[in-house]
Design a protein around this motif. Structure first.
Motif, PDB file in Angstrom:
ATOM      1  N   VAL A 169      -9.721   7.122  14.497  1.00  0.00           N
ATOM      2  CA  VAL A 169      -8.922   7.782  13.469  1.00  0.00           C
ATOM      3  C   VAL A 169      -7.656   6.969  13.236  1.00  0.00           C
ATOM      4  CG1 VAL A 169      -7.706   9.886  12.801  1.00  0.00           C
ATOM      5  CG2 VAL A 169      -9.817  10.031  14.137  1.00  0.00           C
ATOM      6  N   LEU A 170      -7.409   6.599  11.998  1.00  0.00           N
ATOM      7  CA  LEU A 170      -6.223   5.829  11.661  1.00  0.00           C
ATOM      8  C   LEU A 170      -5.273   6.716  10.871  1.00  0.00           C
ATOM      9  CD1 LEU A 170      -5.235   2.889  12.097  1.00  0.00           C
ATOM     10  CD2 LEU A 170      -5.836   2.466   9.704  1.00  0.00           C
ATOM     11  N   LEU A 171      -4.122   7.003  11.483  1.00  0.00           N
ATOM     12  CA  LEU A 171      -3.100   7.848  10.868  1.00  0.00           C
ATOM     13  C   LEU A 171      -2.043   6.940  10.252  1.00  0.00           C
ATOM     14  CD1 LEU A 171      -2.757  10.474  13.728  1.00  0.00           C
ATOM     15  CD2 LEU A 171      -4.196  10.606  11.680  1.00  0.00           C
ATOM     16  N   LEU A 172      -1.968   6.956   8.954  1.00  0.00           N
ATOM     17  CA  LEU A 172      -1.132   6.023   8.206  1.00  0.00           C
ATOM     18  C   LEU A 172       0.184   6.675   7.811  1.00  0.00           C
ATOM     19  CD1 LEU A 172      -1.262   3.169   6.794  1.00  0.00           C
ATOM     20  CD2 LEU A 172      -2.121   4.381   4.774  1.00  0.00           C
ATOM     21  N   ASP A 173       1.285   6.032   8.162  1.00  0.00           N
ATOM     22  CA  ASP A 173       2.564   6.376   7.544  1.00  0.00           C
ATOM     23  C   ASP A 173       2.626   5.585   6.249  1.00  0.00           C
ATOM     24  OD1 ASP A 173       3.311   8.057   9.548  1.00  0.00           O
ATOM     25  OD2 ASP A 173       4.914   6.813  10.357  1.00  0.00           O
ATOM     26  N   GLN A 174       2.252   6.226   5.152  1.00  0.00           N
ATOM     27  CA  GLN A 174       2.158   5.516   3.885  1.00  0.00           C
ATOM     28  C   GLN A 174       3.495   4.865   3.532  1.00  0.00           C
ATOM     29  OE1 GLN A 174      -1.112   8.808   2.390  1.00  0.00           O
ATOM     30  NE2 GLN A 174       0.887   8.730   1.398  1.00  0.00           N
ATOM     31  N   ARG A 175       3.417   3.757   2.819  1.00  0.00           N
ATOM     32  CA  ARG A 175       4.630   3.011   2.487  1.00  0.00           C
ATOM     33  C   ARG A 175       5.739   3.962   2.015  1.00  0.00           C
ATOM     34  NH1 ARG A 175       4.275  -1.099  -2.137  1.00  0.00           N
ATOM     35  NH2 ARG A 175       2.878  -2.169  -0.692  1.00  0.00           N
ATOM     36  N   GLY A 176       6.926   3.732   2.545  1.00  0.00           N
ATOM     37  CA  GLY A 176       8.069   4.556   2.176  1.00  0.00           C
ATOM     38  C   GLY A 176       8.308   5.745   3.071  1.00  0.00           C
ATOM     39  N   THR A 177       7.425   5.961   4.088  1.00  0.00           N
ATOM     40  CA  THR A 177       7.542   7.165   4.910  1.00  0.00           C
ATOM     41  C   THR A 177       7.513   6.826   6.396  1.00  0.00           C
ATOM     42  OG1 THR A 177       5.168   7.642   5.197  1.00  0.00           O
ATOM     43  CG2 THR A 177       6.183   8.355   3.143  1.00  0.00           C
ATOM     44  N   GLY A 178       7.998   7.741   7.214  1.00  0.00           N
ATOM     45  CA  GLY A 178       7.870   7.644   8.658  1.00  0.00           C
ATOM     46  C   GLY A 178       8.368   6.342   9.251  1.00  0.00           C
ATOM     47  N   LEU A 179       7.498   5.705  10.062  1.00  0.00           N
ATOM     48  CA  LEU A 179       7.857   4.455  10.728  1.00  0.00           C
ATOM     49  C   LEU A 179       7.581   3.226   9.874  1.00  0.00           C
ATOM     50  CD1 LEU A 179       6.590   5.259  14.338  1.00  0.00           C
ATOM     51  CD2 LEU A 179       8.943   5.277  13.492  1.00  0.00           C
ATOM     52  N   SER A 180       7.021   3.442   8.683  1.00  0.00           N
ATOM     53  CA  SER A 180       6.914   2.346   7.721  1.00  0.00           C
ATOM     54  C   SER A 180       8.299   2.111   7.107  1.00  0.00           C
ATOM     55  CB  SER A 180       5.910   2.696   6.624  1.00  0.00           C
ATOM     56  OG  SER A 180       4.616   2.879   7.165  1.00  0.00           O
ATOM     57  N   THR A 181       8.436   1.039   6.337  1.00  0.00           N
ATOM     58  CA  THR A 181       9.705   0.820   5.635  1.00  0.00           C
ATOM     59  C   THR A 181       9.977   2.046   4.778  1.00  0.00           C
ATOM     60  OG1 THR A 181       9.396  -1.578   5.569  1.00  0.00           O
ATOM     61  CG2 THR A 181      10.950  -0.629   3.998  1.00  0.00           C
ATOM     62  N   ALA A 182      10.933   2.847   5.222  1.00  0.00           N
ATOM     63  CA  ALA A 182      11.142   4.153   4.601  1.00  0.00           C
ATOM     64  C   ALA A 182      12.086   4.069   3.408  1.00  0.00           C
ATOM     65  CB  ALA A 182      11.700   5.132   5.625  1.00  0.00           C
ATOM     66  N   ILE A 183      11.795   4.888   2.411  1.00  0.00           N
ATOM     67  CA  ILE A 183      12.723   5.062   1.295  1.00  0.00           C
ATOM     68  C   ILE A 183      13.660   6.200   1.648  1.00  0.00           C
ATOM     69  CG2 ILE A 183      12.933   5.966  -1.045  1.00  0.00           C
ATOM     70  CD1 ILE A 183      10.826   4.239  -1.995  1.00  0.00           C
ATOM     71  N   THR A 184      14.919   5.873   1.819  1.00  0.00           N
ATOM     72  CA  THR A 184      15.959   6.859   2.080  1.00  0.00           C
ATOM     73  C   THR A 184      17.135   6.569   1.157  1.00  0.00           C
ATOM     74  OG1 THR A 184      17.049   5.507   3.772  1.00  0.00           O
ATOM     75  CG2 THR A 184      15.271   6.984   4.508  1.00  0.00           C
ATOM     76  N   ARG A 233       3.525   4.310  -5.339  1.00  0.00           N
ATOM     77  CA  ARG A 233       2.536   5.299  -5.762  1.00  0.00           C
ATOM     78  C   ARG A 233       1.191   5.031  -5.074  1.00  0.00           C
ATOM     79  NH1 ARG A 233       1.713   7.047 -11.654  1.00  0.00           N
ATOM     80  NH2 ARG A 233       0.884   4.937 -11.883  1.00  0.00           N
ATOM     81  N   ALA A 234       0.191   5.840  -5.423  1.00  0.00           N
ATOM     82  CA  ALA A 234      -1.105   5.789  -4.737  1.00  0.00           C
ATOM     83  C   ALA A 234      -1.814   4.454  -4.904  1.00  0.00           C
ATOM     84  CB  ALA A 234      -1.998   6.919  -5.245  1.00  0.00           C
ATOM     85  N   ARG A 288      -4.122  -0.155  -1.874  1.00  0.00           N
ATOM     86  CA  ARG A 288      -4.183  -1.605  -1.615  1.00  0.00           C
ATOM     87  C   ARG A 288      -3.667  -1.920  -0.217  1.00  0.00           C
ATOM     88  NH1 ARG A 288      -2.776  -1.709  -7.393  1.00  0.00           N
ATOM     89  NH2 ARG A 288      -4.469  -2.762  -8.524  1.00  0.00           N
ATOM     90  N   ASP A 289      -2.655  -1.199   0.238  1.00  0.00           N
ATOM     91  CA  ASP A 289      -2.200  -1.364   1.628  1.00  0.00           C
ATOM     92  C   ASP A 289      -3.343  -1.105   2.595  1.00  0.00           C
ATOM     93  OD1 ASP A 289       0.420  -1.873   0.842  1.00  0.00           O
ATOM     94  OD2 ASP A 289       1.121   0.162   1.230  1.00  0.00           O
TER      95      ASP A 289
END
Length: 444
Positions: free
Chosen positions: A98-113, A134-135, A140-141
């Motif tokens: 199971v691969l749990l993704l922190d989608q770009r901009g969220t969590g431990l990924s480069t976050a948008i804040t 966006r999706a 593509r990621d």
């Protein structure tokens, strides 16, 4: 399962050791990938970090390399992946990597804040950055991550997918933004009425809270003012399991009496302050997820409808409601999953993004997100759970999309709310069985 698996693969994985741990019968491995900010612009060399966590049951470590992979895409937009020890993850980890993704901009990924966005010089630069989250970029990621972890070459979606499982409604591919929000307003009206049927004494309590907020300047512990329209946004909770109970609990603790005088309690205001922490992607990009292709702008559709055809339903004024304080037939309606232009004024955390949000609301050059022709000739097994009374995703819109996806197995149920997957791992189990043919439903 060797901890150095991904270091052997070519691609975008960041160099260095992979962090791993065992907990609650699960083995987790954390990966960080350096991926292009702009997938469709090769001249842009800027990269972002995307985090993903691989989870598998401890007893399956020995044959992990033989097991298929299941990647989870979190809804929102703008929210990180779920906890590794969530019920459905534990169940799926016995059969899948199971691969749990922190989608770009969220969590431990480069976050948008707001903090990270403050480094851009202009609101236009902020807006152009938001456009990459966006999706289409997220998909593509995931393809680049798949290529790196599996090392078997790049295949365009849907060739790299063996099955798809959808929970929480199907995106409204064939409906306009106005249609989507019109239905969502009607749905939150119905859910508000159910709320008052469950807690009839809250009819009067809510009126009292609204009147107090309209006649007093109530400051939140985190800054900013608690306004009546912000309080009405608590209706967002009505669409998930336990949400109505949470709002009722808040209403019960709204006031405290000190020295013979009533005022808003600190407990209530602390809870309301937590509502203020809205992820920027969720607030600023929320309407744009429905903008499918050039020539379409979001244009603050939820605000336009609220100030137009739904104004008489949701508008509150002390003058109007003052005469109905004891009238149980006159209700204060809550709003739902709607993002408004005024939020960029009322929410302190979002105020720095006001100009950026307006730029995105008027933007009309969005790329396509869905290809109706590809959906119509789909050959990938798809099973979707559609919740009959989903407050966030209109059933009629989901059904219309489903009719455009060849071979989809659609399970319609009123057993669960939008949070069905979080509430019961049996939702995913049933979708697995639909794809495997163990149980049958009509195929579109």
């Amino acid at each position: 399962m060797a901890d150095n698996l991904a270091t052997k693969k070519s691609g975008y994985l960041r160099p260095g050791p992979i962090e791993s741990f065992i907990s609650n019968g699960l083995k987790a491995q954390d990966y960080y990938f350096d991926l292009p900010l702009k997938h469709t612009d090769s001249s842009c060399k800027e990269t972002i970090v995307v985090f993903a966590r691989r989870v598998i049951a401890v007893e399956r470590q020995g044959d992990a390399e033989k097991l298929p992979w299941l990647i989870f895409f979190q809804g929102g937009p703008g929210f990180q992946g779920p906890a590794y020890n969530t019920g459905w993850v534990k169940m799926a980890a016995k059969k899948y990597n199971v691969l749990l993704l922190d989608q770009r901009g969220t969590g431990l990924s480069t976050a948008i804040t707001v903090q990270s966005l403050s480094h851009f010089k202009t609101p236009q630069e902020q807006a152009e950055y938001f456009m990459q989250f966006r999706a289409d970029s997220i998909v593509r990621d995931s393809e680049l991550i798949r290529e790196t972890l599996l090392g078997n070459g790049y295949n365009a979606v849907p060739a790299s997918i063996t099955a798809a499982y959808i929970t929480g409604g199907i995106p409204p591919v064939f409906d306009s933004l106005e249609t989507v929000y019109r239905k969502s307003y009607k749905s939150v009206v119905e859910h508000t009425e159910r709320y008052y049927k469950r807690f009839p004494s809250d009819i009067k309590r809510v009126k009292k809270i609204m009147k107090y907020l309209a006649t007093h300047e109530v400051k939140l512990p985190t800054g900013g003012t608690l306004t009546p329209r912000k309080f009405q946004q608590l209706g967002l909770n009505f669409g998930v399991s336990g949400g109505m109970d949470r709002v009722h609990a808040l209403c019960l603790q709204a006031f405290v009496t000190l020295n013979g005088k009533e005022e808003m309690s600190s407990l209530f205001l602390t809870e309301m302050a937590s509502q203020d922490q809205i992820p920027p992607i969720y607030a600023v990009l929320h309407e744009s997820i429905y903008c499918d292709g050039p020539g379409v702008s979001s244009n603050w559709t939820a605000s336009k409808l609220l100030n137009g055809e739904f104004k008489s339903t949701f508008k509150y004024s002390v003058e109007e409601f003052g005469q109905y304080e004891d009238d149980s037939s006159k209700l204060v309606y809550f709003t739902g999953e709607h993002m408004y232009d005024w939020m960029l004024d009322d929410y302190v955390s979002l105020q720095p993004l006001k100009e950026c949000a307006d730029i995105l609301a008027s933007y009309t050059a969005w790329p396509k997100l869905y290809d109706a022709e590809v959906l119509a000739r789909n050959t990938v097994p798809v099973a979707a759970a559609m919740y009959y009374d989903d407050m966030y995703v209109a059933r009629e819109c989901s059904e219309k999309t489903a009719r455009g996806i060849q071979g989809i197995r659609l399970w319609v149920t009123n057993e669960y709310m939008h949070s069905g997957l979080r509430d019961n791992e049996g939702v995913l189990t049933k979708l697995f069985k639909l794809v495997s043919g163990e149980i049958d439903v009509p195929i579109a």
